[in-house]
Design a protein around this motif. Structure first.
Motif, short mmCIF file in Angstrom:
data_model
loop_
_atom_site.label_atom_id
_atom_site.label_comp_id
_atom_site.label_asym_id
_atom_site.label_seq_id
_atom_site.Cartn_x
_atom_site.Cartn_y
_atom_site.Cartn_z
N THR A 122 29.48 125.31 -42.90
CA THR A 122 28.65 125.06 -41.71
C THR A 122 28.16 126.35 -41.06
O THR A 122 27.13 126.36 -40.39
CB THR A 122 29.42 124.23 -40.67
N ARG B 207 19.46 119.23 -55.69
CA ARG B 207 18.59 118.82 -54.58
C ARG B 207 17.66 119.97 -54.17
O ARG B 207 16.46 119.76 -53.94
CB ARG B 207 19.48 118.41 -53.39
N PRO C 74 30.66 115.78 -51.25
CA PRO C 74 30.37 115.46 -49.85
C PRO C 74 29.33 114.35 -49.76
O PRO C 74 28.45 114.23 -50.63
CB PRO C 74 29.84 116.78 -49.28
N GLU C 75 29.44 113.55 -48.72
CA GLU C 75 28.49 112.46 -48.54
C GLU C 75 27.09 112.99 -48.20
O GLU C 75 26.09 112.44 -48.65
CB GLU C 75 28.97 111.53 -47.41
N ASP C 76 27.02 114.06 -47.42
CA ASP C 76 25.74 114.59 -46.99
C ASP C 76 25.34 115.76 -47.90
O ASP C 76 25.98 116.81 -47.88
CB ASP C 76 25.81 115.06 -45.54
N LEU C 77 24.31 115.56 -48.70
CA LEU C 77 23.86 116.59 -49.63
C LEU C 77 22.59 117.30 -49.15
O LEU C 77 21.92 117.97 -49.94
CB LEU C 77 23.62 115.97 -51.01
N ARG C 78 22.27 117.17 -47.89
CA ARG C 78 21.13 117.90 -47.36
C ARG C 78 21.54 119.35 -47.09
O ARG C 78 22.52 119.60 -46.41
CB ARG C 78 20.63 117.27 -46.06
N LYS D 19 17.90 114.41 -36.56
CA LYS D 19 19.20 114.26 -37.19
C LYS D 19 19.14 113.43 -38.47
O LYS D 19 19.99 113.55 -39.33
CB LYS D 19 20.20 113.64 -36.21
N ASP D 20 18.09 112.63 -38.59
CA ASP D 20 17.96 111.80 -39.78
C ASP D 20 16.93 112.36 -40.76
O ASP D 20 16.43 111.64 -41.62
CB ASP D 20 17.59 110.37 -39.39
N ASN E 195 15.70 115.56 -45.80
CA ASN E 195 15.88 116.67 -46.73
C ASN E 195 16.80 117.78 -46.24
O ASN E 195 17.47 118.43 -47.05
CB ASN E 195 14.52 117.29 -47.06
N TYR E 196 16.82 118.05 -44.94
CA TYR E 196 17.54 119.21 -44.42
C TYR E 196 18.37 118.84 -43.20
O TYR E 196 18.12 117.84 -42.54
CB TYR E 196 16.55 120.32 -44.02
N ARG E 197 19.32 119.70 -42.88
CA ARG E 197 20.05 119.58 -41.61
C ARG E 197 20.20 120.98 -41.01
O ARG E 197 20.33 121.97 -41.73
CB ARG E 197 21.42 118.93 -41.81
#
Length: 788
Positions: free
Chosen positions: A405, A437, A603-607, A643-644, A647-649
């Motif tokens: 992070t 990705r 991990p669940e989130d691959l962004r 937040k949704d 493609n990216y976070r």
């Protein structure tokens, strides 16, 4: 009274010697004193010397005296007096019934000597003591400052009327006034920025109000929004996957004069790539900010990389599978190349690996540059990736850091933006879906190579006792304190120990690794800093804990952590097999076996994580008409990535926010300079941001920022844990200072002095860690003790 009257020789000796000396004891001291008398008695003796008894009483009362003297110094405001000083002073007391005056008399010469040892002159001592206090989160009040100055004057035997005292008082009062002004100004500016943004957001209206404000039909409003004529100020995600659009009424009213042109078919406004967004002054719509920042189209930000016909080769495998060998060979054979590492230490190792293949390379890390003019190869840390100079081959290591992070955004930028025709990405198997990705987002073809471990790795069936550790073992703990406690325990068993943990500089870590690899140390004790960047000849990895605190919670070690750390066992070419075990009492070997045999955790989130760079910050600032870095980052945080976003976070930018917020009170720095300060590597656990703001204030005022010194470095064989930790924190100050010196040499000009200070600190820390007698500890419950 005969000897038979007494329950033991020790009690008989006590009765006799206490009667002669008149020195009595309190009931709670009795058992301790009797034990010490028993140890002091000669065989068959039933009495001890008076002086021996006095020494025993002083030793038995040492802990109580230390606590009392700590209380006295803190109550009087002398917070700079360390526990080490107090323990030394108490150890010098030979009076069994010492009162507070005796304690203070014993402390005085020790404190004077300590203060003199902090620097060559009173001013250097004053600055060093203050810096050390800031590291621990303490700031002197005016009264405490005066006490410290008087103590320094006594330590240096300054004559009455010496100008140092008045000058230092005046300068310190001015410094504190400036710091207070900076804090107040920063707070006021933050509140103003937040209020301005909040007021604007509260003024926004829903779509239903648009036809009324524009004096148009519902259908026309929808068409003009679709044609990008009407700016949507903010999009708010609601439940049920619905989105609410909000509009700035003042901007809508200002557009009424264009309705006739629009109805007659005038060309629609164009916003985005190559176009200019509608001019909305300081109240710029969030949608416009998002387009300017373009973090939702992050891959397009790296124009040089997108202009190349890139190919990505992803090489994955467990530790000890030889991932870097093929990539480094390709890099060495290329006419130009780039090697990106997660740590300064690894960047140096990449440079050395290229040199061993006959290729000279330059070096670029956050705090260091080595330029080889004839070379077309560069070894660098990931954050120093050059995005504008095309090369034939680039190598990026430790791609599993994409999930971090704090630093993951740097790996996203490097993989997306490395301007290489052939990019090798190396990492653990769990990075595969994320790299896929990223390759898809970049439109780059991806080849995948999966490697197996070269030597087998097996879990042990039984835990290992501390005393049964063998030469070649690595013992893994998860905090500096645990590492040093285990070091002390092993040295009591006569073992030679090397240590590696995160607070040590790369140079010291490498020196400790060399001691272990050469056999000068039998056992290595390390934190998970071992998992990256060191070549270690480990036969067996033994976990001293199967849980770790990750900054938020204490949790079980993950599959990847066990594999990454445990995989250091059984280095190919040195050991036929690697073994992974657990220390007796720390957990079950079956946990290790399950984690080693488990599939990689996906991990669940691959962004991928992304964050703005200097160009994006400047573009947003220009759009909203603000030079406030805090205001710019606030708008980016609110507006740029929903937040949704598919493609990216947005990366965790908490520290950059904190620095930007604190810098609001410093006038005279432009936006780009503030952004550089916000990226500076500081640790706020030791008040690093406060120190950084002080440096920035000197910079803004046109003053030179002097490099931190070494402070007091006692003989390494007598250094305590407290003194070791203080030296490690001084080294971190120097890292931050040298980082800024590379970017602002005019204001941070003394780089050679800083590098020499860094060298001396590293050398001292290495010498402390080489000591094979138990290091004195100032931690509660583990202070040194003298036998009576």
């Amino acid at each position: 009274m005969t000897s038979e009257t007494f329950a033991s020789p020790a009690r008989e000796a006590f009765v006799r010697v206490s009667a002669r000396t008149g020195l009595s004891i309190e009931p709670r001291e009795e058992q301790d004193v009797l034990r010490r008398i028993a140890r002091a008695l000669e065989p068959g003796a039933r009495d001890i010397e008076d002086e021996t008894y006095r020494t025993i009483l002083c030793t038995a009362r040492r802990k109580k005296r230390v606590s009392r003297l700590v209380d006295l110094t803190r109550r009087s405001g002398r917070i700079w007096v360390s526990r080490d000083e107090i323990e030394e002073a108490v150890g010098n007391i030979e009076e069994p019934e010492a009162d507070d005056r005796v304690l203070e008399r014993a402390l005085a010469p020790v404190s004077r000597a300590r203060l003199r040892s902090y620097g060559a002159n009173p001013r250097a001592v004053f600055e060093t003591v203050q810096a050390d206090l800031v590291d621990t989160g303490r700031v002197l009040s005016p009264a405490q400052t005066d006490l410290l100055l008087m103590a320094i004057a006594l330590a240096f035997d300054l004559p009455e009327g010496d100008p140092f005292l008045d000058t230092a008082r005046r300068e310190e009062a001015q410094r504190q006034k400036t710091a207070s002004t900076i804090e107040r100004t920063a707070r006021e500016k933050r509140e103003k920025e937040e209020s301005r943004l909040r007021t604007w957001e509260e003024s926004l209206v829903p779509f239903q109000e648009v036809p009324r404000l524009l004096r148009c039909s519902h259908k026309e409003a929808l068409r003009w929004i679709a044609e990008n004529r009407l700016p949507v100020a903010r999009k708010v995600r609601e439940s049920g996957d619905r989105e609410r659009w909000e509009f700035d009424p003042a901007e809508l009213i200002a557009l009424r004069g264009k309705l006739g042109e629009w109805r007659n078919g005038g060309a629609p406004a164009v916003a985005g790539a190559g176009g200019k967004a509608p001019d909305m002054g300081r109240k710029v719509a969030n949608s416009v900010i998002a387009r300017v920042a373009a973090l939702d189209r992050y891959a397009a930000h790296f124009r040089t990389a997108r202009a190349l016909n890139r190919r990505i080769t992803l090489v994955t495998g467990p530790t000890n599978s030889g991932k870097s060998y093929t990539a480094l060979n390709a890099l060495a054979q290329a006419d130009s190349g780039l090697a990106l590492a997660p740590l300064r230490l690894l960047a140096h190792e990449f440079r050395e690996a290229l040199a061993s293949r006959g290729v000279e390379a330059s070096l670029a890390t956050g705090e260091e540059r080595i330029l080889v003019p004839s070379s077309r190869h560069l070894a660098a840390t990931v954050e120093m990736c050059p995005f504008y100079n095309p090369v034939d081959v680039a190598v990026i290591d430790e791609a599993q850091m994409l999930f971090d992070t704090d630093r993951g955004a740097a790996w996203t930028a490097a993989i997306m933006g490395a301007p290489a025709r052939h990019l090798y990405v190396l990492g653990a198997p769990d990075c595969i879906p994320m790299v896929r990705r990223i390759a898809e987002l970049c439109g780059d073809p991806l080849d995948e190579i999966s490697l197996e471990r070269k030597s087998p790795l097996k879990p042990a069936t039984q835990p290992v006792r501390l005393q049964d550790l063998q030469a070649g073992d690595a013992l893994i703990a998860f905090s500096r304190r645990e590492v040093l406690d285990l070091r002390a325990a092993l040295m009591q068993h006569g073992r030679r120990v090397a240590v590696v943990y995160g607070a040590l500089s790369p140079e010291v870590r490498r020196a400790e690794a060399q001691r272990f690899n050469s056999g000068a140390a039998d056992i290595l004790i390390a934190t998970d800093a071992i998992g990256m960047g060191l070549n270690l000849s480990i036969k067996r990895v033994v976990f001293a804990a199967l849980k770790k605190f990750d900054g938020k919670q204490t949790r079980d070690l993950t599959v990847q952590e066990v594999k990454q750390i445990g995989g250091r066992a059984g280095r190919y070419g040195k050991h036929e097999v690697g073994t992974v075990s657990v220390l007796a009492g720390a957990g079950s070997p079956s946990f290790i076996r399950r984690q080693l045999e488990a599939d990689p955790e996906m991990p669940e989130d691959l962004r991928p994580f992304v964050q703005p760079d200097a160009d994006i910050v400047k573009a947003v600032a220009a759009e909203i008409g603000s030079e406030s870095l805090y205001g710019v980052l606030s708008r980016i945080h609110r507006a740029v990535l929903r937040k949704d976003d598919p493609n990216y976070r947005l990366a965790d930018m908490e520290q950059a926010f904190a620095i930007a917020s604190a810098l609001e009170g410093v006038d005279g720095l432009d936006l780009t300079t503030r952004w550089s300060y916000a990226m500076c590597p500081v640790d706020d656990r030791d008040n690093g941001i406060r120190r950084l703001v002080g440096w920035a204030a000197d910079h803004a005022a046109g003053r030179r920022v002097l490099p931190p010194g070494t402070g007091r470095l006692p003989p390494s064989e007598r250094a305590s844990r407290e003194e070791l930790e203080r030296a490690e924190k001084r080294h971190k100050r120097l890292v931050a200072w040298r980082w800024l010196a590379l970017r602002f040499p005019e204001f941070y000009p003394d780089r050679e002095d800083a590098e020499e200070t860094t060298r001396r600190l590293n050398e001292w820390i290495e010498n402390v860690l080489r000591q094979q007698s138990r290091t004195r500890s100032s931690s509660p419950g583990s202070s040194s003790r003298r036998r009576g």
